[in-house]
Design a protein around this motif. Structure first.
Motif, PDB file in Angstrom:
ATOM      1  N   GLU A 192      83.931 -56.677  49.949  1.00 15.68           N
ATOM      2  CA  GLU A 192      85.458 -57.912  48.738  1.00 15.68           C
ATOM      3  C   GLU A 192      84.667 -59.118  48.336  1.00 15.68           C
ATOM      4  O   GLU A 192      84.785 -59.668  47.745  1.00 15.68           O
ATOM      5  N   SER A 193      83.697 -59.806  49.445  1.00 17.04           N
ATOM      6  CA  SER A 193      82.742 -61.179  49.601  1.00 17.04           C
ATOM      7  C   SER A 193      82.428 -61.046  47.874  1.00 17.04           C
ATOM      8  O   SER A 193      82.650 -61.815  47.359  1.00 17.04           O
ATOM      9  N   LEU A 194      81.585 -59.472  48.063  1.00 14.58           N
ATOM     10  CA  LEU A 194      80.610 -59.814  46.365  1.00 14.58           C
ATOM     11  C   LEU A 194      81.214 -59.690  44.744  1.00 14.58           C
ATOM     12  O   LEU A 194      81.033 -60.036  44.288  1.00 14.58           O
ATOM     13  N   LYS A 195      82.916 -58.778  45.650  1.00 13.53           N
ATOM     14  CA  LYS A 195      83.230 -58.047  44.287  1.00 13.53           C
ATOM     15  C   LYS A 195      83.580 -59.299  43.773  1.00 13.53           C
ATOM     16  O   LYS A 195      84.289 -59.316  42.470  1.00 13.53           O
ATOM     17  N   ASN A 196      84.433 -60.723  44.441  1.00 18.08           N
ATOM     18  CA  ASN A 196      84.812 -61.578  44.334  1.00 18.08           C
ATOM     19  C   ASN A 196      84.144 -63.069  43.666  1.00 18.08           C
ATOM     20  O   ASN A 196      85.018 -63.818  43.647  1.00 18.08           O
ATOM     21  N   ASP A 197      82.825 -63.159  43.537  1.00 16.84           N
ATOM     22  CA  ASP A 197      82.136 -63.732  43.580  1.00 16.84           C
ATOM     23  C   ASP A 197      81.472 -63.838  41.910  1.00 16.84           C
ATOM     24  O   ASP A 197      81.067 -62.603  41.829  1.00 16.84           O
ATOM     25  N   ASP A 198      81.987 -64.665  40.792  1.00 22.22           N
ATOM     26  CA  ASP A 198      81.460 -64.603  39.559  1.00 22.22           C
ATOM     27  C   ASP A 198      80.267 -64.554  39.814  1.00 22.22           C
ATOM     28  O   ASP A 198      79.284 -64.086  38.391  1.00 22.22           O
ATOM     29  N   GLY A 199      79.410 -65.619  40.609  1.00 17.80           N
ATOM     30  CA  GLY A 199      78.047 -65.907  40.544  1.00 17.80           C
ATOM     31  C   GLY A 199      77.455 -64.414  41.230  1.00 17.80           C
ATOM     32  O   GLY A 199      76.530 -63.995  40.159  1.00 17.80           O
ATOM     33  N   PHE A 200      77.583 -63.535  41.750  1.00 17.72           N
ATOM     34  CA  PHE A 200      77.263 -62.356  41.952  1.00 17.72           C
ATOM     35  C   PHE A 200      77.631 -61.194  40.909  1.00 17.72           C
ATOM     36  O   PHE A 200      76.467 -60.461  40.111  1.00 17.72           O
ATOM     37  N   ALA A 201      78.084 -61.358  40.273  1.00 22.24           N
ATOM     38  CA  ALA A 201      78.831 -60.752  39.140  1.00 22.24           C
ATOM     39  C   ALA A 201      78.399 -60.599  38.183  1.00 22.24           C
ATOM     40  O   ALA A 201      77.880 -59.664  37.114  1.00 22.24           O
ATOM     41  N   ASN A 202      77.917 -62.006  37.249  1.00 23.51           N
ATOM     42  CA  ASN A 202      76.767 -63.105  36.771  1.00 23.51           C
ATOM     43  C   ASN A 202      75.785 -62.129  36.993  1.00 23.51           C
ATOM     44  O   ASN A 202      74.907 -62.177  36.180  1.00 23.51           O
ATOM     45  N   LEU A 203      75.280 -62.056  38.161  1.00 20.41           N
ATOM     46  CA  LEU A 203      73.692 -61.711  38.474  1.00 20.41           C
ATOM     47  C   LEU A 203      73.838 -60.060  37.537  1.00 20.41           C
ATOM     48  O   LEU A 203      72.565 -59.292  37.683  1.00 20.41           O
ATOM     49  N   TYR A 204      74.140 -59.841  39.153  1.00 20.04           N
ATOM     50  CA  TYR A 204      74.098 -58.044  39.126  1.00 20.04           C
ATOM     51  C   TYR A 204      74.260 -57.582  38.123  1.00 20.04           C
ATOM     52  O   TYR A 204      73.523 -55.921  37.922  1.00 20.04           O
ATOM     53  N   HIS A 205      76.114 -58.052  37.296  1.00 19.66           N
ATOM     54  CA  HIS A 205      76.476 -57.052  36.634  1.00 19.66           C
ATOM     55  C   HIS A 205      75.676 -57.168  34.541  1.00 19.66           C
ATOM     56  O   HIS A 205      75.783 -56.346  34.418  1.00 19.66           O
ATOM     57  N   GLY A 206      75.117 -58.567  34.649  1.00 18.73           N
ATOM     58  CA  GLY A 206      74.655 -59.576  33.444  1.00 18.73           C
ATOM     59  C   GLY A 206      76.107 -59.782  33.051  1.00 18.73           C
ATOM     60  O   GLY A 206      77.394 -59.885  33.785  1.00 18.73           O
ATOM     61  N   PHE A 207      75.598 -60.540  31.641  1.00 22.09           N
ATOM     62  CA  PHE A 207      76.734 -61.447  30.556  1.00 22.09           C
ATOM     63  C   PHE A 207      77.146 -59.933  30.128  1.00 22.09           C
ATOM     64  O   PHE A 207      76.230 -58.921  29.670  1.00 22.09           O
ATOM     65  N   PRO A 208      78.067 -59.980  29.179  1.00 22.99           N
ATOM     66  CA  PRO A 208      78.451 -58.929  27.901  1.00 22.99           C
ATOM     67  C   PRO A 208      78.054 -58.458  26.800  1.00 22.99           C
ATOM     68  O   PRO A 208      77.713 -57.262  26.708  1.00 22.99           O
ATOM     69  N   ASP A 209      76.573 -59.598  26.857  1.00 20.17           N
ATOM     70  CA  ASP A 209      76.182 -58.549  25.763  1.00 20.17           C
ATOM     71  C   ASP A 209      74.098 -58.597  26.531  1.00 20.17           C
ATOM     72  O   ASP A 209      73.635 -58.200  25.646  1.00 20.17           O
ATOM     73  N   ASP A 210      74.035 -58.403  27.699  1.00 17.74           N
ATOM     74  CA  ASP A 210      73.302 -58.309  28.376  1.00 17.74           C
ATOM     75  C   ASP A 210      72.764 -56.343  28.814  1.00 17.74           C
ATOM     76  O   ASP A 210      74.242 -55.756  28.606  1.00 17.74           O
ATOM     77  N   ASN A 211      71.789 -56.174  28.326  1.00 15.89           N
ATOM     78  CA  ASN A 211      71.495 -54.668  28.657  1.00 15.89           C
ATOM     79  C   ASN A 211      70.853 -54.514  29.968  1.00 15.89           C
ATOM     80  O   ASN A 211      69.903 -54.844  30.363  1.00 15.89           O
ATOM     81  N   VAL A 212      71.990 -54.607  30.750  1.00 15.22           N
ATOM     82  CA  VAL A 212      71.536 -54.117  32.587  1.00 15.22           C
ATOM     83  C   VAL A 212      71.513 -52.755  32.658  1.00 15.22           C
ATOM     84  O   VAL A 212      72.723 -51.742  32.099  1.00 15.22           O
ATOM     85  N   GLN A 213      70.351 -52.333  33.509  1.00 14.81           N
ATOM     86  CA  GLN A 213      70.416 -51.398  33.566  1.00 14.81           C
ATOM     87  C   GLN A 213      70.790 -50.614  35.334  1.00 14.81           C
ATOM     88  O   GLN A 213      70.098 -51.258  36.304  1.00 14.81           O
ATOM     89  N   LYS A 214      71.729 -50.323  35.818  1.00 20.51           N
ATOM     90  CA  LYS A 214      71.470 -49.604  37.548  1.00 20.51           C
ATOM     91  C   LYS A 214      70.913 -48.009  38.231  1.00 20.51           C
ATOM     92  O   LYS A 214      71.371 -47.772  37.011  1.00 20.51           O
ATOM     93  N   GLU A 215      70.548 -48.356  38.891  1.00 24.39           N
ATOM     94  CA  GLU A 215      69.499 -47.838  39.537  1.00 24.39           C
ATOM     95  C   GLU A 215      68.344 -46.823  38.763  1.00 24.39           C
ATOM     96  O   GLU A 215      68.493 -45.288  38.184  1.00 24.39           O
ATOM     97  N   MET A 216      67.894 -47.476  37.314  1.00 23.97           N
ATOM     98  CA  MET A 216      66.815 -47.756  36.302  1.00 23.97           C
ATOM     99  C   MET A 216      65.285 -46.813  37.621  1.00 23.97           C
ATOM    100  O   MET A 216      64.799 -47.708  38.562  1.00 23.97           O
ATOM    101  N   ILE A 217      65.348 -46.072  37.032  1.00 28.83           N
ATOM    102  CA  ILE A 217      63.660 -45.531  37.200  1.00 28.83           C
ATOM    103  C   ILE A 217      62.093 -46.071  36.954  1.00 28.83           C
ATOM    104  O   ILE A 217      62.465 -46.064  36.058  1.00 28.83           O
ATOM    105  N   VAL A 218      62.007 -46.500  38.074  1.00 29.75           N
ATOM    106  CA  VAL A 218      60.405 -47.439  37.463  1.00 29.75           C
ATOM    107  C   VAL A 218      59.286 -45.770  37.655  1.00 29.75           C
ATOM    108  O   VAL A 218      59.174 -45.908  38.477  1.00 29.75           O
ATOM    109  N   PHE A 219      58.690 -46.276  36.963  1.00 29.93           N
ATOM    110  CA  PHE A 219      56.506 -45.559  37.915  1.00 29.93           C
ATOM    111  C   PHE A 219      55.240 -45.328  37.280  1.00 29.93           C
ATOM    112  O   PHE A 219      55.610 -46.536  35.893  1.00 29.93           O
ATOM    113  N   GLY A 220      54.381 -45.558  37.738  1.00 30.82           N
ATOM    114  CA  GLY A 220      53.125 -46.356  37.081  1.00 30.82           C
ATOM    115  C   GLY A 220      51.988 -45.581  38.006  1.00 30.82           C
ATOM    116  O   GLY A 220      52.457 -44.492  39.200  1.00 30.82           O
TER     117      GLY A 220
END
Length: 277
Positions: free
Chosen positions: A99-127
């Protein structure tokens, strides 16, 4: 040639080393090797892990949260007492964190990005690090703006506690980052992203506390700590991989539950030796 990593086979794959597996071998090679080959089963409290995944899955997607509840829902409920059938107190705190995070615009903008941002959740990286194949999963990667976010649940952010590594009292968040090696973990993820994309990414920690009224902050890690964390990993990873591959005998720490289970009485240990440690 190793198989391609997917969301379906990620956790079952053992061809790549993960940060969490690496850290287990850092704690005790003998125990980690025994766990890997099935000769030792860890007896540990799952509460912290379940709570973290409870919060993480909510912000990943509704589908991911529903799947988590379907797989683990029974573990979240009290089995006895006046709260029987309802969420255990630990997970009531989880709801407060959400509840604390989902109602926070700063969190939403950072974690989910803005409408035109390419944001990937649980992205697999390797190397590869020092020739060792390594993989990771990132909570949220903003490919448009060049940063990634790791959501960490902590018992507090600003309270103070003793740090064995720093040998002084520090803020709980700092002790978490240094004590659990989060600076090395994020430096590793940054390096794997660089290898995959050719771009530099900035890591952020989104810390949320497990307090009755949750605290929250965006935490940055100074470059010197990131470099130190990656340097430490590079210095140890080849030996860890050699142990995992069976090319080197695992070392025993001598003090963990696995080592105690294997212990035989030996020479007398004097008080001066205990103090000298």
């Amino acid at each position: 040639m190793t198989q391609q990593l997917t969301q379906e086979n990620y956790y079952g794959d053992t061809n790549f080393l993960t940060n969490s597996r690496y850290k287990r071998y850092q704690q005790c090679q003998a125990k980690a090797f025994a766990v890997d080959n099935g000769s030792w089963v860890e007896d540990r409290d799952e509460t912290a892990l379940l709570l973290g995944n409870y919060v993480h899955s909510y912000f990943e997607s509704p589908e991911a949260h529903d799947q988590f509840l379907a797989e683990h829902g029974e573990k979240l409920l009290a089995k006895t007492g006046k709260n029987k059938g309802n969420l255990k107190a630990d997970f009531v705190i989880g709801d407060k964190m959400i509840e604390s995070l989902k109602n926070d615009d700063g969190f939403a903008n950072l974690y989910h990005g803005f409408p035109d941002d390419n944001v990937q959740k649980e992205m697999i990286v390797f190397g590869e690090i020092e020739g060792v194949p390594v993989k990771g999963k990132l909570d949220s990667v903003n490919l448009t703006r060049g940063y990634f976010v790791d959501l960490k649940t902590m018992k507090s952010i600003y309270n103070k506690e003793w740090s064995e590594e720093l040998r002084k009292k520090v803020r709980v968040a700092a002790n978490n980052i240094i004590g659990f090696g989060y600076h090395g973990q994020l430096a590793l993820y940054r390096e794997l992203l660089r290898q995959m994309t050719g771009q530099e990414f900035r890591p952020w920690i989104l810390a949320v506390s497990k307090e009755n009224v949750p605290d929250k902050e965006i935490l940055g890690i100074d470059d010197e700590f990131l470099e130190e964390g990656l340097s430490k990993l590079k210095s140890d990873i080849v030996e860890v991989w050699a142990v995992i591959q069976g090319n080197q005998k695992p070392k025993a720490c001598g003090y963990c539950d696995y080592c105690r289970s294997q212990k035989k009485i030996g020479p007398v240990v004097y008080l001066s030796e205990l103090i000298g440690e």
